[in-house]
Design a protein around this motif. Structure first.
Motif, PDB file in Angstrom:
ATOM      1  N   LEU A 121      -4.671   0.876   7.322  1.00 57.28           N
ATOM      2  CA  LEU A 121      -3.518   1.237   6.495  1.00 57.28           C
ATOM      3  C   LEU A 121      -3.003   0.016   5.734  1.00 57.28           C
ATOM      4  CD1 LEU A 121      -1.567   3.689   5.912  1.00 57.28           C
ATOM      5  CD2 LEU A 121      -0.078   2.710   7.665  1.00 57.28           C
ATOM      6  N   ILE A 122      -2.870  -1.101   6.424  1.00 56.77           N
ATOM      7  CA  ILE A 122      -2.424  -2.341   5.783  1.00 56.77           C
ATOM      8  C   ILE A 122      -3.440  -2.810   4.746  1.00 56.77           C
ATOM      9  CG2 ILE A 122      -1.823  -4.765   6.196  1.00 56.77           C
ATOM     10  CD1 ILE A 122       0.226  -2.775   7.316  1.00 56.77           C
ATOM     11  N   TYR A 123      -4.716  -2.664   5.066  1.00 58.51           N
ATOM     12  CA  TYR A 123      -5.777  -3.006   4.113  1.00 58.51           C
ATOM     13  C   TYR A 123      -5.630  -2.183   2.832  1.00 58.51           C
ATOM     14  CZ  TYR A 123     -10.409  -2.662   1.963  1.00 58.51           C
ATOM     15  OH  TYR A 123     -11.445  -2.629   1.067  1.00 58.51           O
ATOM     16  N   LEU A 124      -5.415  -0.873   2.980  1.00 59.35           N
ATOM     17  CA  LEU A 124      -5.250  -0.005   1.811  1.00 59.35           C
ATOM     18  C   LEU A 124      -4.060  -0.446   0.965  1.00 59.35           C
ATOM     19  CD1 LEU A 124      -5.853   3.559   3.341  1.00 59.35           C
ATOM     20  CD2 LEU A 124      -7.372   2.327   1.782  1.00 59.35           C
ATOM     21  N   ASN A 128      -4.354  -1.790  -2.868  1.00 59.92           N
ATOM     22  CA  ASN A 128      -3.805  -0.884  -3.877  1.00 59.92           C
ATOM     23  C   ASN A 128      -2.304  -1.133  -4.041  1.00 59.92           C
ATOM     24  OD1 ASN A 128      -6.212   1.233  -4.255  1.00 59.92           O
ATOM     25  ND2 ASN A 128      -5.993   0.830  -2.055  1.00 59.92           N
ATOM     26  N   PRO A 129      -1.917  -2.312  -4.519  1.00 59.51           N
ATOM     27  CA  PRO A 129      -0.485  -2.653  -4.580  1.00 59.51           C
ATOM     28  C   PRO A 129       0.326  -1.772  -5.520  1.00 59.51           C
ATOM     29  CG  PRO A 129      -1.806  -4.261  -5.773  1.00 59.51           C
ATOM     30  CD  PRO A 129      -2.776  -3.388  -5.041  1.00 59.51           C
ATOM     31  N   ASP A 130      -0.355  -1.114  -6.474  1.00 63.07           N
ATOM     32  CA  ASP A 130       0.352  -0.255  -7.429  1.00 63.07           C
ATOM     33  C   ASP A 130       0.401   1.203  -6.976  1.00 63.07           C
ATOM     34  OD1 ASP A 130      -2.403  -0.021  -7.692  1.00 63.07           O
ATOM     35  OD2 ASP A 130      -2.310   0.502  -9.812  1.00 63.07           O
ATOM     36  N   LYS A 131      -0.103   1.496  -5.773  1.00 63.48           N
ATOM     37  CA  LYS A 131      -0.110   2.867  -5.263  1.00 63.48           C
ATOM     38  C   LYS A 131       0.748   2.961  -3.999  1.00 63.48           C
ATOM     39  CE  LYS A 131      -4.717   4.014  -7.053  1.00 63.48           C
ATOM     40  NZ  LYS A 131      -4.208   4.917  -8.104  1.00 63.48           N
ATOM     41  N   THR A 132       1.270   4.162  -3.740  1.00 58.63           N
ATOM     42  CA  THR A 132       2.048   4.405  -2.528  1.00 58.63           C
ATOM     43  C   THR A 132       1.157   5.071  -1.495  1.00 58.63           C
ATOM     44  OG1 THR A 132       4.082   4.651  -3.802  1.00 58.63           O
ATOM     45  CG2 THR A 132       4.090   5.518  -1.559  1.00 58.63           C
ATOM     46  N   LYS A 154       6.204  -8.049   4.531  1.00 57.35           N
ATOM     47  CA  LYS A 154       6.890  -7.703   3.287  1.00 57.35           C
ATOM     48  C   LYS A 154       6.035  -6.765   2.411  1.00 57.35           C
ATOM     49  CE  LYS A 154       9.905 -11.759   3.045  1.00 57.35           C
ATOM     50  NZ  LYS A 154       9.718 -12.134   4.467  1.00 57.35           N
ATOM     51  N   ILE A 155       5.435  -5.782   3.053  1.00 54.51           N
ATOM     52  CA  ILE A 155       4.654  -4.762   2.346  1.00 54.51           C
ATOM     53  C   ILE A 155       5.579  -3.608   2.003  1.00 54.51           C
ATOM     54  CG2 ILE A 155       2.756  -3.107   2.582  1.00 54.51           C
ATOM     55  CD1 ILE A 155       1.421  -5.144   4.462  1.00 54.51           C
ATOM     56  N   THR A 156       5.642  -3.252   0.750  1.00 53.27           N
ATOM     57  CA  THR A 156       6.645  -2.275   0.297  1.00 53.27           C
ATOM     58  C   THR A 156       6.051  -0.953  -0.192  1.00 53.27           C
ATOM     59  OG1 THR A 156       6.601  -3.215  -1.942  1.00 53.27           O
ATOM     60  CG2 THR A 156       8.214  -4.131  -0.389  1.00 53.27           C
ATOM     61  N   ASN A 157       4.737  -0.824  -0.194  1.00 51.16           N
ATOM     62  CA  ASN A 157       4.130   0.379  -0.765  1.00 51.16           C
ATOM     63  C   ASN A 157       3.525   1.305   0.287  1.00 51.16           C
ATOM     64  OD1 ASN A 157       2.086  -1.530  -0.279  1.00 51.16           O
ATOM     65  ND2 ASN A 157       0.709  -0.565  -1.758  1.00 51.16           N
TER      66      ASN A 157
END
Length: 367
Positions: A121-124, A128-132, A154-157
Motif C-alpha cells: 500500500l505504501i509502495y503504491l 502514484n503521488p498524484d492518485k488517491t 507524511k504520506i497524504t494520498n
C-alpha cells in the motif's frame, strides 16, 4: 466502558431538554439522546448502590457527546455521582485518513484489498503521488499500524477503510479506478463462500474499473489460483494474463518466507475493456406502516440477513426494535422506532444489501 453511577433516578415525561441535550424517549432501560452533533442511546440499570448509566455500543458517539449526555442526565435527576470513569478520558480525534461506509469514494483512483502490514500500500502511494489510494482491511491492528506509518512518513494520498471489500466496491462509482489489487487473500478452503474473488466481485471490479484498468490477484495457494482462474473464465469475455513465480516490484514479509520455502506464487491480471453504466444509489429507508406480528427467527437470504433480536416497550403505542440486517458477511445492528409511521433511530448505511433487507422487512412485517 466509560460510565457513571448516580444515587437516584426521577420519573420523567419524555421528550425533555436540558442544555443542548434532548432526551427523546425511554424504552425500558434505554433512553434516546440527541445533541447538536450526535444521536445515540444510553442505558440505565439499577445496581445495589445507585444507578449505572452507560452508552449503548451499537449507537456509540464520540466521548465528548457522551460526557454532555451524562452531565445533563445527572442534572435532570438532581442526582449525585457516586462513581465515574469518563472525565479523565481524552478524546481520540478521528483520523482524516480513516474512512467509513458512508464516506464519499468518488475520488478514489486505486484500491488494495487486504493490505496487511501495508508494505505494498505504501509502495503504491509513493509510486502514484498524484492518485488517491484506498486500502481496505478488516484486521484493526493492521489498520492502526498503517495509519501510524502514514503519519510518520507524511504520506497524504492514502485512505483506509475497515470493512468488507465486497461491500465497499459496490459503493465506488463506475469507470473510476485504474487498478484493484488483491494480494495473498485468505484462501478459505473450508469456507469458499468467504473468498473475496467470486463472480460478483469480478463483476463489480469490471464496473468500477476504467477501460484499460486492471484487477491483479496474487496468491501462493494452488487451490485459490485454480478456483479464481475458473471464476474469471466463467465470463463470456475475459482479457487475462497469468504469471507464475515471476518477480514483483515489492514483496511482503510473508512472500519472502514463502519464497524461501520454494512455494509457487501465481499472478492473474484481468484488464477491463468495458464502459459501465453510472452507479445509481437511490436508497429509500422509509416505512409506510407500523411493523407487527414480529418474528424473532433469523431470516437468511442469498445476499442479506434479517434478525429481530429484542423489543423494548416505550408506551402503549410504540416500541424500540433492535435488529440485525444487511449483507450476510457484514450485517449492521440497528434500532427501529416502531410507531404509526416507523423510522430508524439511525439509518443503515446506504448500500444495496441493506436496502434489500429493508424492503424485505417491510414486506414481512408492515401491518
Amino acid at each position: 466502558m466509560p460510565h457513571i453511577v448516580i444515587d437516584k433516578i426521577k420519573k420523567h415525561n419524555f421528550p425533555l431538554k436540558s442544555g443542548d441535550v434532548e432526551f427523546l424517549f425511554q424504552a425500558e432501560e434505554l433512553i434516546g439522546v440527541k445533541t447538536p452533533d450526535a444521536k445515540f442511546l444510553i442505558k440505565v440499570q439499577k445496581r445495589d448502590k445507585g444507578w449505572l448509566v452507560k452508552y449503548d455500543k451499537i449507537t456509540r458517539p464520540l466521548i465528548s457527546e457522551i460526557k454532555k449526555a451524562y452531565k445533563e442526565f445527572v442534572r435532570i435527576n438532581d442526582a449525585e455521582i457516586l462513581f465515574e470513569n469518563i472525565e479523565g478520558i481524552k478524546e481520540k480525534l478521528p483520523n482524516k485518513n480513516l474512512l467509513d461506509i458512508t464516506s464519499d469514494l468518488s475520488g478514489i483512483d486505486i484500491v488494495e484489498v487486504g493490505f496487511g502490514s501495508g508494505r505494498h500500500l505504501i509502495y503504491l502511494a509513493k509510486e502514484n503521488p498524484d492518485k488517491t489510494i484506498l486500502g481496505i482491511e478488516i484486521h484493526k491492528p493492521s489498520i492502526e499500524q498503517v495509519l501510524k506509518r502514514l503519519e510518520h512518513e507524511k504520506i497524504t494520498n492514502v485512505r483506509v477503510l475497515n470493512h468488507d471489500a465486497r461491500i465497499i466496491l459496490s459503493k465506488i462509482p463506475s469507470n473510476n479506478l485504474s487498478a484493484i489489487y488483491v494480494h495473498f487473500p485468505v484462501p478459505w478452503d473450508k469456507k469458499p463462500h468467504r473468498r473475496v474473488i467470486n463472480r460478483d466481485f469480478i463483476q463489480e471490479s469490471i464496473r468500477t474499473l476504467k477501460p484499460g484498468g486492471f484487477l491483479h490477484l496474487r496468491t501462493d495457494s494452488d487451490n485459490y489460483f485454480n478456483y479464481s482462474l475458473g471464476e474469471f473464465l466463467s465470463f463470456k469475455k475475459a482479457d487475462l494474463k497469468v504469471k507464475k513465480n515471476m518477480p514483483y516490484a515489492v514483496s511482503s514479509k510473508y512472500e519472502d518466507r514463502w519464497k524461501r520455502l520454494e512455494k509457487d506464487i501465481y499472478d492473474i491480471y484481468m484488464t477491463n475493456h468495458e464502459i459501465s453504466p453510472e452507479l445509481k444509489e437511490d436508497f429509500n429507508f422509509e416505512f409506510e406502516k407500523k411493523l407487527c406480528n414480529l418474528d424473532f427467527k433469523p431470516k437468511i437470504y442469498k445476499n442479506f440477513v434479517i434478525h429481530i433480536e429484542k423489543v423494548f416497550k416505550i408506551d402503549e403505542n410504540s416500541e424500540l426494535i433492535r435488529l440485525t440486517l444487511g449483507n450476510f458477511n457484514r450485517p449492521e445492528h440497528v434500532y427501529i422506532l416502531n410507531k404509526e409511521k416507523p423510522e430508524y433511530f439511525k439509518p443503515p448505511a446506504p448500500i444495496k444489501e441493506n436496502h434489500l433487507a429493508h424492503l424485505e422487512l417491510k414486506r414481512l412485517f408492515e401491518c
